[in-house]
Motif scaffolding. Structure first.
Motif, mmCIF file in Angstrom:
data_model
loop_
_atom_site.group_PDB
_atom_site.id
_atom_site.type_symbol
_atom_site.label_atom_id
_atom_site.label_comp_id
_atom_site.label_asym_id
_atom_site.label_seq_id
_atom_site.Cartn_x
_atom_site.Cartn_y
_atom_site.Cartn_z
ATOM 1 N N ASN A 1 -43.192 -1.498 -29.661
ATOM 2 C CA ASN A 1 -44.363 -1.466 -30.631
ATOM 3 C C ASN A 1 -44.312 -2.845 -31.150
ATOM 4 O O ASN A 1 -46.195 -3.021 -30.577
ATOM 5 C CB ASN A 1 -44.284 -0.843 -32.217
ATOM 6 N N PHE A 2 -43.473 -4.115 -30.630
ATOM 7 C CA PHE A 2 -44.108 -5.179 -30.967
ATOM 8 C C PHE A 2 -44.891 -5.650 -28.831
ATOM 9 O O PHE A 2 -46.243 -5.921 -29.610
ATOM 10 C CB PHE A 2 -42.162 -5.846 -30.908
ATOM 11 N N MET A 3 -44.309 -4.868 -28.503
ATOM 12 C CA MET A 3 -45.305 -5.411 -26.707
ATOM 13 C C MET A 3 -46.934 -3.751 -26.300
ATOM 14 O O MET A 3 -47.234 -4.843 -26.392
ATOM 15 C CB MET A 3 -44.122 -4.396 -25.171
ATOM 16 N N LYS A 4 -46.415 -2.956 -27.244
ATOM 17 C CA LYS A 4 -47.507 -2.287 -27.225
ATOM 18 C C LYS A 4 -48.797 -2.800 -28.458
ATOM 19 O O LYS A 4 -50.020 -2.971 -27.184
ATOM 20 C CB LYS A 4 -47.030 -0.816 -27.995
ATOM 21 N N ASP A 5 -48.362 -3.417 -29.690
ATOM 22 C CA ASP A 5 -49.360 -4.628 -29.754
ATOM 23 C C ASP A 5 -49.495 -5.533 -29.277
ATOM 24 O O ASP A 5 -50.904 -5.717 -29.417
ATOM 25 C CB ASP A 5 -48.223 -4.950 -31.438
ATOM 26 N N HIS A 6 -49.217 -6.565 -28.128
ATOM 27 C CA HIS A 6 -49.614 -7.332 -27.836
ATOM 28 C C HIS A 6 -50.190 -6.815 -26.359
ATOM 29 O O HIS A 6 -51.549 -7.592 -25.543
ATOM 30 C CB HIS A 6 -47.753 -8.313 -26.921
ATOM 31 N N VAL A 7 -50.208 -5.967 -25.509
ATOM 32 C CA VAL A 7 -50.423 -4.725 -24.944
ATOM 33 C C VAL A 7 -52.227 -4.972 -25.266
ATOM 34 O O VAL A 7 -53.217 -4.965 -24.829
ATOM 35 C CB VAL A 7 -49.878 -4.076 -24.543
ATOM 36 N N LEU A 8 -52.204 -4.197 -26.592
ATOM 37 C CA LEU A 8 -53.719 -4.117 -27.093
ATOM 38 C C LEU A 8 -54.267 -5.103 -26.615
ATOM 39 O O LEU A 8 -55.504 -4.684 -26.659
ATOM 40 C CB LEU A 8 -53.403 -3.163 -28.629
ATOM 41 N N LEU A 9 -53.431 -6.041 -27.772
ATOM 42 C CA LEU A 9 -54.373 -7.428 -27.849
ATOM 43 C C LEU A 9 -55.293 -7.639 -26.562
ATOM 44 O O LEU A 9 -56.294 -8.432 -26.853
ATOM 45 C CB LEU A 9 -53.697 -8.317 -28.698
ATOM 46 N N TYR A 10 -54.409 -7.843 -25.231
ATOM 47 C CA TYR A 10 -54.858 -8.201 -24.276
ATOM 48 C C TYR A 10 -55.629 -7.436 -23.992
ATOM 49 O O TYR A 10 -56.524 -8.307 -23.272
ATOM 50 C CB TYR A 10 -53.548 -7.747 -23.088
ATOM 51 N N PHE A 11 -55.572 -6.498 -24.370
ATOM 52 C CA PHE A 11 -57.180 -5.524 -24.054
ATOM 53 C C PHE A 11 -58.394 -5.728 -24.284
ATOM 54 O O PHE A 11 -59.267 -5.604 -23.339
ATOM 55 C CB PHE A 11 -56.757 -3.798 -23.167
ATOM 56 N N GLU A 12 -58.000 -6.265 -25.298
ATOM 57 C CA GLU A 12 -59.420 -6.229 -26.582
ATOM 58 C C GLU A 12 -59.646 -7.475 -26.143
ATOM 59 O O GLU A 12 -60.333 -7.759 -25.853
ATOM 60 C CB GLU A 12 -58.555 -6.281 -28.581
ATOM 61 N N ASN A 13 -58.895 -8.555 -26.206
ATOM 62 C CA ASN A 13 -58.976 -10.026 -25.457
ATOM 63 C C ASN A 13 -59.647 -10.142 -24.445
ATOM 64 O O ASN A 13 -60.766 -10.939 -23.837
ATOM 65 C CB ASN A 13 -57.884 -10.963 -25.273
#
Length: 116
Positions: free
Chosen positions: A100-112
Motif C-alpha cells: 500500500n505504501f508503494m501504491k500510494d507513492h506510485v499514485l502520487l507520482y502519476f498525479e504529479n
C-alpha cells in the motif's frame, strides 16, 4: 478493509484502467516501476540488459520515495543514470503495508505527472 484502504484500492484500479487503455494490458508493480524508471532515466532504448532493468526499477523506487523525503537525487553520472542518497530510514512495515505504501507513492507520482 477500512475507508483509507478502500480509497487507495479504488484509485489504484483507476490507474490500472488508464494503463490498460494506454498500453493494452494490465501491468504489474514491476512493470509500473520499470516504466517510471525509464521516465526518470529519460532515455528509451530498444533493449536494456537485465542489470539495467533492475537499475531502472531501483531508480523508480528512489524517485517515488523521494516524493516523501526518504531519498534525494545526489547526482547524475556521465552515462545519464541518476544516483540517490537515503535521507531517512524507511518505516518498518508488513508486506501488505509495504504494498500500500508503494501504491500510494506510485499514485502520487502519476498525479504529479498529470497522468491521472
Amino acid at each position: 478493509m477500512n475507508n483509507i484502504e478502500s480509497d487507495l484500492q479504488t484509485r489504484w484500479w483507476n490507474l490500472e484502467a488508464k494503463l490498460v487503455e494506454r498500453f493494452g494490458k494490465k501491468p504489474d508493480m514491476e512493470a509500473i516501476l520499470f516504466l517510471i524508471g525509464i521516465q526518470e532515466f529519460g532515455e528509451l532504448r530498444n533493449k536494456f540488459t537485465k542489470e539495467q532493468k533492475q537499475d531502472l526499477m531501483h531508480v523508480a523506487v528512489c524517485s517515488l520515495l523521494a516524493q516523501s523525503g526518504y531519498y534525494e537525487l545526489e547526482k547524475v553520472d556521465d552515462d545519464g543514470w541518476p544516483h540517490f542518497r537515503q535521507l531517512i530510514p524507511l518505516p518498518v512495515m508488513n508486506l501488505m503495508e509495504q504494498e500500500n505504501f508503494m501504491k500510494d507513492h506510485v499514485l502520487l507520482y502519476f498525479e504529479n505527472h498529470q497522468f491521472i
